[in-house]
Structures are given as C-alpha cells and as structure tokens.
Design an enzyme around this catalytic site. Structure first.
Site, mmCIF file in Angstrom:
data_model
loop_
_atom_site.group_PDB
_atom_site.id
_atom_site.type_symbol
_atom_site.label_atom_id
_atom_site.label_comp_id
_atom_site.label_asym_id
_atom_site.label_seq_id
_atom_site.Cartn_x
_atom_site.Cartn_y
_atom_site.Cartn_z
ATOM 1 N N SER A 18 -11.312 -0.405 -0.458
ATOM 2 C CA SER A 18 -9.995 -0.475 0.188
ATOM 3 C C SER A 18 -10.102 -0.926 1.631
ATOM 4 O O SER A 18 -9.167 -1.544 2.165
ATOM 5 C CB SER A 18 -9.321 0.897 0.169
ATOM 6 N N HIS A 42 -3.419 5.937 4.062
ATOM 7 C CA HIS A 42 -4.269 4.854 3.582
ATOM 8 C C HIS A 42 -3.767 3.501 4.074
ATOM 9 O O HIS A 42 -4.539 2.689 4.610
ATOM 10 C CB HIS A 42 -4.317 4.899 2.051
ATOM 11 N N ASP A 67 0.847 -1.197 0.000
ATOM 12 C CA ASP A 67 0.000 0.000 0.000
ATOM 13 C C ASP A 67 0.883 1.248 0.000
ATOM 14 O O ASP A 67 1.966 1.250 -0.592
ATOM 15 C CB ASP A 67 -0.903 -0.059 1.244
#
Length: 994
Positions: free
Chosen positions: A429, A249, A216
């Site tokens: 996600s 994220h 990620d």
C-alpha cells in the site's frame, strides 16, 4: 518494457506417478475414513494431528501469529465464498444501450433494489453500470443467467469485498538526533529512508505535476501537511461529497505523494507539486465494495487534472471470471482510453492465496489479486532498506509476471489522522504511492510523454532486483533520480546502531562516512548516507562517530552507478575487558511466510521459493561458555529488530572457554542457509575491531551451523570458521553409521533417540549421532562420510522430510549409499500433508516418495482393536517367509518369521498413526500388518505392508543404492531384544544385500 495486455498463463502441471487400478480403488475407498478421522488415542485428544508452533518466546510467537492471521482469515473467507456479497450483481451494459432498453432488461429480472453505480464514456457511447440486489443468492444466480443472454449486457459480476489489510502503526515522536541545517526543512524528512533509497534528493523538481487520485479510505484534507492541496471527490461509503478519512490509511498514502515540503513541519512528499484528488471507497475498518471502487475509478478517470490513479487496495477473485473481466475493462478504459496511469499495490499475501487455490488441472492461477494482476495496471511490489523483497509482498512468477516495479514498503514514515505522524509497519500500500508520486514527477518534467512512456521510463531506469533479492522474476526497483535524468556515481548505505534493539529508532545519524579526504557524507536520522561525484575505482570507506568504534570497508564503484547496500552495524566503545560480537548477513527478508505456511499447511507449490533457498534468513549468534555449559543468546536479536544482525556482549574470564557459533534460528530451521548468506562476524575490544571472520571462507559442510571461533579466558581468539554444528552432532572416530534424529524433539516433540541408540549398542555397532532439532537437518556433505544412514522421524508429521531433507537423502542415495528410514507419518506427510495447493497434494513429494523410498502410500492409520475406553489395542506385524531381514533363519517352513508388536512393552508406545504401504518400483515387502484376529491385514485382497526393502532380489545385484523403509516407528517395537535383532538384520542386509 511495460507488459502487454494479455491473459495470464502458466505451465500445466501433471502428476508423474501412476497407480494400478486395484490400488487406486483401495486408496479411494479408504480415503474418506482416513481424512475424516484425524484424532485417535486417548480420550483427551492428546494425539490430535494439529500443527503447533515450536516453543517460541511468547512475545515472538504472538508477533508471528499477528503476521499470519490476516492471510488465514482471507483464506477461510475465500474458501467459504464470503469475499462475495450474496444476492448482489453488478451489471455493465454495452456502449450505447438506451435508457429504455436498460429499464426493460432490469425490469425483466425483478431485483428488489436497483442502484445506479456509474455512467462513463463518450456521449452516445456511454457504458452504464448498475447494482442489482436480489432476495437471495440463489435468485441472483438464476437471474445472472438470464441477464447474460441479453445482447445489451456486457458483464454480470458478483459484488465483492475490497480492503486494505490491517497495518501495524507506531506513533512517531522521535526527536531528530542529527538536525538538518535548513530551519525551513521538514524535520522528519531524514527518517523517510525511502526518499534516499530512491535518490529522490538528487532529482530535479519541475514547477508543475499532474494530480494524483487517492482512491482509498479517504484523506484528512485539513491535515497540516495537506491543507489546501486536496480536491474533494465523492465519498461512496457515506454517499456524500466529504471524503474525510476515518481510518488513516488513505491519509498516509496521500502524505507519501504530496505532503508539503520546506514548511518546517513533519515529512516531505515525493511530488509536492501534485494535488491530491481524494475519493473514499473504504470505511473506517478499511473495507469496501467493488461497486464503490468502480464508481471511484470512473470518477477519477473522467477528471482532466488527474494523471495518475493510486489503488492501494485489493481483493481476490476467481480467474477467469466476470469479476476479473469487469475490473480489467475498467482499468483498460483508464489506461488506453483516458490516458491515465493506474498504480496498484501488489498485495501483502506473499502470493500464498494464489498458490493455495491453484488447481493443477488448469493452465492459469485460479484465484488472483485485483487490481494487481490486471496487465494494464502498473503493479508495485514492496522492498526493504537493502532492496530485498519484504516478507509479505506479492511478486511476479514466470507463470504470472504481473509485478512491473518495486519500491520501498517497509517501516514507512508518513501521516496519520489528527495532524499525526506514524511509522507504518509496511505494505505494498505504501510502495504504490511512492511510484505514483514518481510518475507524477516524471510527467511534470517530461510533459510530452504518454502514460505508457512514463511507465516505461520508470521501469527502464530502475535498479534490477533478482532472485538474490527475493524476486524469482527480475523486477526494477524505482530510482527517481535516474528516471528524472540524473546519473550519479558513488556509494550509498545505511548505518545501524548494533546495540539498539528498537525496531525503528536503531538507525544511527551523524556518522561521518568518508570515501576520500574530500568526498564524505554524514548519515541522516534514518541512517542513510550517499556519497556522489566519485570516479570509478575501489575505495576504503571509513565510518566514524564519537562513542562508536571506527570501521572500514573496501567498496568498488562503477561509472554511472551508485554502489548500494554498503551498510555498517556499529558497536559502541567499551572498556577493554569487554567483548562485543556483531554478526551480520545479507537480508532478513523474505522467507517468514514461506516458512510458516509450509509449517501450518504443508504448502510446497512449485512456484513458491523453497524456504531453505529464499533470499532472507533468520540467524542466531550463540556464545557457549565452558565448563559451565552456559549458552548466551543475543543481546540484540534479529527476531526483534527484523534486521539482519545479532549482537552479543560478554566479559571473558580466566578459567572459562568461550565458543561462538551462528545457527539458523532454532525456531526457524530451514529458513535460509549459512552458504550464500554473506554472514560475517566482527569482534570488538575496547575501541577497536580485533577480528573479522567471513563465512564465505568457512570450511565444513553443514548448512545451518557456523562455528566462528574459540577463546580461552581473555586470550586472543582462535578462529575456527567452519560450518559444523556446535551442538547436536556427536562424531565417533571410525564410525561408518550415522544416526539422524529427525523426530522434532528438543522444541516441541518427544525424543525417541534412546530406543535407537540402545538397539545399536546392544547389536554391537558404533555410530555417530546427529540431532536435527539442534544441529539442523544434515546436508549431503554431512552424510557423505558414512556408508549407512539410519534416519527416524518419530511421530512428527508436519515437518517430516520437507524438500531440503528430501534433496539430502536423494543425493546420498544417488551416490550408491545405504539408508534405513523409519517413521509412522513419512507416507502421510509426503502424500497428504505436503500440498501443491489446498486442492491437490504435492506431486513432487509423492513422486519423490515413490521414486526414492520405493513405496506406495495406501493408509494413514492402521486401526487396531480398541477397548471400552477408546484406547488402541495391539498393533502387530508379521515378517515375510524367506525374507533376509524378517525371516533371517532361512527356514522355508512358515511361522518362523519375525513377529513385531508395536504397542506396549518397553517400546515407545506411540504408534497412533502407523502408515500402510505397498511395494513400488522394484522393492518388496518385509513386514505386513496383522488384523485383530492375527491374520494378514488386506484391502481388496492386497496385503498392506509396514516395511519394504530395496532392491528386491536376494542376493542383490548391482544397484544404485540399498534401502529399508519401515512405515511405522522402529522405536515402538515392544521388546529390546527384538529391536536389537531387527536393527542387526537391517544393517546386515544394507551391507551385504542378504
């Protein structure tokens, strides 16, 4: 069961309409001019054909734009080929290719730069991956062909961009209203609704679990919830061994999986026994390159301790393509050779990108999301608190059933940078790591299972969600408790404060939810409650909280199942002179993007759920006060909370009459219907509920309006419970004609109804009136009482006859009724604007136009003479000799036909885009356009019509229906007397066939 590794297929879709060679040649000849000349009229561009949103409140309009802009950027990027990195190629060499051979191959194509990406596989059978950079894309293309000829080269793929979409996040500073008893518990756990929806709290926790690789934006490995639990992999963005997150994220993903539990801080991870293997392949903006992702996946795949690889990222590639093949090869290697589970986010584009780039001439989707669409990946869609597909989530279709499982992905509380906590608006996600963590939990308990066994166990124990929840192909929603062998019988739901407009903090904690005197639970801060240990049967569930009105609801429980979605929208106790109305329905999700992209782009892909038939809907409760004619909108509106309820509070006064109605949002017509919505209205007075009205028992036929009740002063309610418009419909006793105003007026277009009303009145006809911009489009049942319908669309061209309205009209005509329909862009919308994809028109729309309106579309714009300032001159049409409508005198001599001017005079003066048509399927022309010299306007010797009637013979034989279609706007006829004469002749023909 886990899907097999097989190619994606879809049914070939063929056009059903054919045209003559002559007409086809005319159409092709004029199309470039039409398609390229979308602006006409005045010099200031007033009449440019550019879709505009209805007049929304500015804040809501801005929110909607925010939701569509990322997808629109992706579409433009893919159109321009900018999702690929120019001049770069990824080369995968076959297993066992020697170092010398690889050097020879690379040297032969002369790249300006060579980069080692990865080497993987068993010793002696290693696969080598290299990135070659060339001086230009043209050189890269040339050398790609050379490389493909070499027997030691397996794949040559373009390097392309991978990313995570920008996700709205809200800093979490909530103080728990209802604190957990255990002082060592995680204080924000009760806001993690996804834990309770998946029954995680009932699932046994094994002492160990495999590591989960988070590939990620990196991970903030020193976060208070992760410190000491993260293994540092490589940072492929900076090319070092410090995969620190600069975006947030990846840290959020890692927190969902492995945040510490019972540490008196923050949240709880789903698999706290798992370590996180952090690999950084995306930069601080959330962007990365395929070569980085390849290297990151290979690194994680080679690690013994890693059992699951989480890929909450993605991109779009052509299918079939070398890029897809490389990604598939890599995922297959992880799954089938290394025994890993590769969990992929399905993507946040609502399938729109695959639809928009779908070529109907191929038997597969031509652009697909990766890694999501790769069969061997374990692909996860996103759901909301009521198990509905979120408005953004990609999903499987019968042509491409690539989604394996669904999990919560909406309003997700997790970690953020700098020891922070955020509510992430949502995305697949965050659904993916929920499934990845659940897989780790299952593997930790059942250690002898294979990776395929673990995936199958998660799938087989999930709650099945179908079309009623927004999934055209059924998919299981993750149930962690069942996957870990825990079978429960009981009730679960969520409690919402119906008077709190907050998007996240309107959940209600501390509510006592009682099924029996000894079986009860309290809702947590996320509003969730679960009552277990119940015997099968029917229960009266009671919810109470100080300061709120007590409510009850009957619930049926089956053995071995949790009855879910038993939600309550609670109103506060108030003085007895106030009324609170709470209108709730099944789901707000999905439908937003289907609506907006149908609006913006005319998308009508056959695999896309019709926006009037999606699982979600946006409704508006409205209180109409008479005699003041004041309309009160919701105090708490679903467009703000994005939850399926509206609330209105009012004080009834003597001398006033109150009418409560519910409409599909006037900003969002066609987004869902009242039937099937589960809509229910509860009316509160003081500390009690005085009325509950269920739309399932409503009479009437309207699909987009529900008249709930009337109230005179402070008296008792008079329940109406009828599906009928409260506004926009004028019923006239004995009328056999219905005038349907579908010109888009009221919110963003001009109103042309007066020209029709005046013409009908002048011709002596009585008629009922339906304004679709206020009443919503009429249903087949709404049209059924009338023998003639007059339907006009004005100058609307981007909401003209969408599928719902087409179905209504065809149903009406199938019953042998009579229709006069007119509009300058009906043909344009159905033949040009409505799209199968960006590569092809909607074959369904074209077929409907040919079949039901008995016309063939030829021209979008009949050009008339212009003056020096660019203003259009006279547009005129001539009737056809002997026609019962346009030559009503019956005089066989020429020059007695009706002549129409559709510019200037006392008409609407709006014909900038009058369509040119030809008769089709047994119809005949009744008006033909004239050129600037007064002669019949022709193309290839064929007269271009502006109107047809069906059937053709006069007098008419027995036919299924009668039709008059004008491809220009009747409202523009320049003389009131001519308009009255014309509408009289049309109605006479419809009634008598002559």
């Amino acid at each position: 069961m886990k899907k097999e590794n097989k190619p994606m297929k879809k049914t070939k879709f063929l056009a059903v309409a054919t045209v003559s060679i002559l007409v086809l040649s005319v159409f092709v000849a004029v199309m470039p001019a039409c398609a390229g000349s979308r602006i006409a009229g005045t010099l200031d561009g007033e009449y440019e054909k550019t879709p505009k949103l209805p007049k929304l409140p500015p804040e809501i309009e801005e929110r909607l734009k925010e939701k569509t802009q990322p997808i629109m950027r992706d579409i433009e990027e893919i159109k321009a080929g900018e999702n690929y990195i120019k001049g770069e190629r990824i080369v995968v060499f076959k297993p066992g290719a020697s170092i010398d051979k690889i050097k020879e191959v690379v040297g032969r194509v002369k790249p300006i730069q060579v980069k080692d990406v990865a080497k993987f596989g068993a010793k002696g059978e290693e696969k080598v991956v290299k990135l070659l950079k060339f001086e230009s894309e043209e050189k890269a293309k040339e050398m790609t062909e050379e490389l493909k000829k070499d027997p030691d080269v397996l794949y040559v793929a373009k390097n392309f961009r991978i990313k995570v979409p920008p996700v709205e996040r809200i800093e979490f500073k909530g103080e728990p209203e209802f604190r957990p008893k255990a002082p060592t518990a995680d204080p924000f756990r009760s806001y993690q609704w996804y834990l309770f929806k998946t029954k995680e709290q009932f699932a046994p926790l094994a002492p160990t679990a495999p590591a989960v690789a988070v590939i990620d934006t990196g991970v903030q490995y020193n976060h208070e919830e992760l410190s000491g639990r993260v293994i540092l992999g490589h940072d492929y963005v900076e090319d070092d061994n410090d995969p620190y997150d600069e975006n947030g994220h990846g840290t959020a993903v890692a927190g969902i999986i492995g945040a510490k539990v019972n540490n008196a801080k923050g949240i709880a991870g789903i698999s706290p026994k798992s370590t996180i293997y952090a690999v950084r392949v995306l930069d601080e903006e959330g962007y990365g390159e395929f070569e980085w992702v390849i290297a990151g996946i290979i690194e994680a795949g080679e690690r013994e301790e890693v059992g699951i690889i989480n890929l909450s990222l993605g991109g779009y590639v052509d299918y079939p393509s070398e890029e897809y093949a490389v990604f598939e090869y890599l995922i297959n290697w992880c799954v089938y050779e290394k025994g890993k589970i590769v969990v992929s986010a399905a993507g946040n584009e609502d399938n729109l990108i695959s639809y928009l780039f779908d070529n109907p001439e191929t038997d597969y989707y031509d652009v697909v999301p990766v890694p999501a669409a790769i069969p061997s990946s374990f692909t996860v869609a996103a759901t909301d608190e009521r198990d509905s597909r979120t408005w953004f989530s990609n999903y499987g279709t019968t042509r491409l059933p690539y989604v394996d499982i669904a999990a919560p992905g909406y309003r997700i509380l997790s970690l953020d940078l700098y020891n922070g906590y955020r509510v992430w608006y949502g995305g697949t996600s965050f659904s993916a790591p929920i499934v990845a963590a659940a897989a780790a939990r299952v593997w930790g308990k059942y250690q002898t299972l294979s990776n395929i066994d673990v995936m199958n166990r998660l799938v087989s124990t999930g709650r099945i969600l179908g079309a009623e929840k927004g999934f055209p192909v059924s998919v299981p929603r993750l149930d962690i408790a069942k996957a870990l062998g825990k079978t429960l019988t009981g009730i679960q739901g969520q409690i919402i404060d119906a008077e709190n407009p907050d998007w996240f903090f309107n959940t209600l904690g501390g509510v006592r939810v009682k099924a029996t005197t000894v079986k009860y639970a309290f809702s947590n801060n996320g509003g969730f409650y679960t009552i277990t240990g119940l015997a099968p049967g029917t229960y009266t569930v009671e919810v109470t909280k100080s300061g709120y009105v007590k409510e009850t609801r009957k619930v049926t429980v089956k053995a071995g199942e949790i009855t879910e979605d038993v939600d309550f929208y609670m109103a506060r106790v108030k003085p007895a002179d106030l009324r609170t109305v709470v209108v709730s329905w099944n789901s707000w999700n999905p439908g937003l993007l289907e609506l907006l992209f149908g609006f913006y782009l005319g998308l009508e892909h056959p695999d896309m759920p019709r926006v009037d038939n999606v699982a979600g809907r946006d409704m508006d409760a409205i209180l109409h006060i008479l005699p003041d004619d004041v309309r009160i909108w919701p105090t708490v509106d679903s467009l703000w909370t994005w939850r399926p309820f509206d609330t209105i509070i009012y004080k009834p006064l003597s001398g006033k009459t109150y009418r409560l109605g519910v409409m599909e949002s006037p900003y969002m017509w066609l987004w869902g219907k009242i039937p099937g919505s589960g809509a229910m209205a509860k009316v509160y007075k003081g500390s009690s509920i005085i009325s509950t009205i269920d739309s399932a028992g409503a009479t009437g036929t309207a699909d987009f309006w529900w008249h709930v009740y009337n109230q005179v002063g402070a008296n008792s309610l008079s329940v109406v419970n009828r599906r009928i418009p409260m506004f926009g419909f004028t019923s006239v006793s004995g009328a056999t004609i219905l005038l349907v105003d579908d010109d888009g007026s009221g919110w963003w277009r001009s109103d042309y109804s007066e020209w029709f009303k005046s013409a009908l009145a002048d011709a002596g006809y009585t008629f009922a009136y339906w304004d679709a911009s206020v009443a919503g489009p009429p249903s087949p049942g709404d049209l059924a009482p009338y023998s003639i319908v007059i339907w006009f669309t004005g100058d609307d061209w981007w909401t003209t006859l969408p599928p719902y309205e087409r179905k209504t009209i065809s149903s009406y005509l199938s019953a042998g009724k009579k229709l006069f329909i007119t509009g300058q862009d009906i043909g344009y919308y159905l033949n040009m604007y409505a799209k199968y994809s960006s590569l092809a028109p909607s074959f369904d729309a074209i077929s409907w136009y040919n079949t039901w309106l008995k016309a063939e579309y030829v021209l979008d714009k009949i050009d008339a003479e212009t003056d020096d300032n660019g203003y259009l001159g006279v547009l005129a049409l001539a009737g056809v000799n002997g026609d019962p409508i346009s030559d009503p005198t019956g005089d066989p001599s020429p020059d007695n036909e009706m002549m129409l001017t559709i510019w200037d005079g006392d008409g609407a003066d709006n014909q900038y885009w009058a369509d040119g048509i030809l008769p089709y399927g047994g119809s005949t022309a009744i008006f033909n356009y004239l050129d600037e010299e007064g002669y019949i306007f022709t193309l290839g010797g064929v007269p271009i019509a502006g109107g047809i009637r069906f059937p053709s013979p006069v007098p008419a034989p027995s036919t299924p229906y009668r039709l008059v279609y004008l491809s220009f706007g009747f409202e523009a006829v320049s003389d009131a007397g001519t308009r009255a004469e014309l509408i009289d002749e049309i109605i006479t023909f419809l009634n008598t066939g002559s």
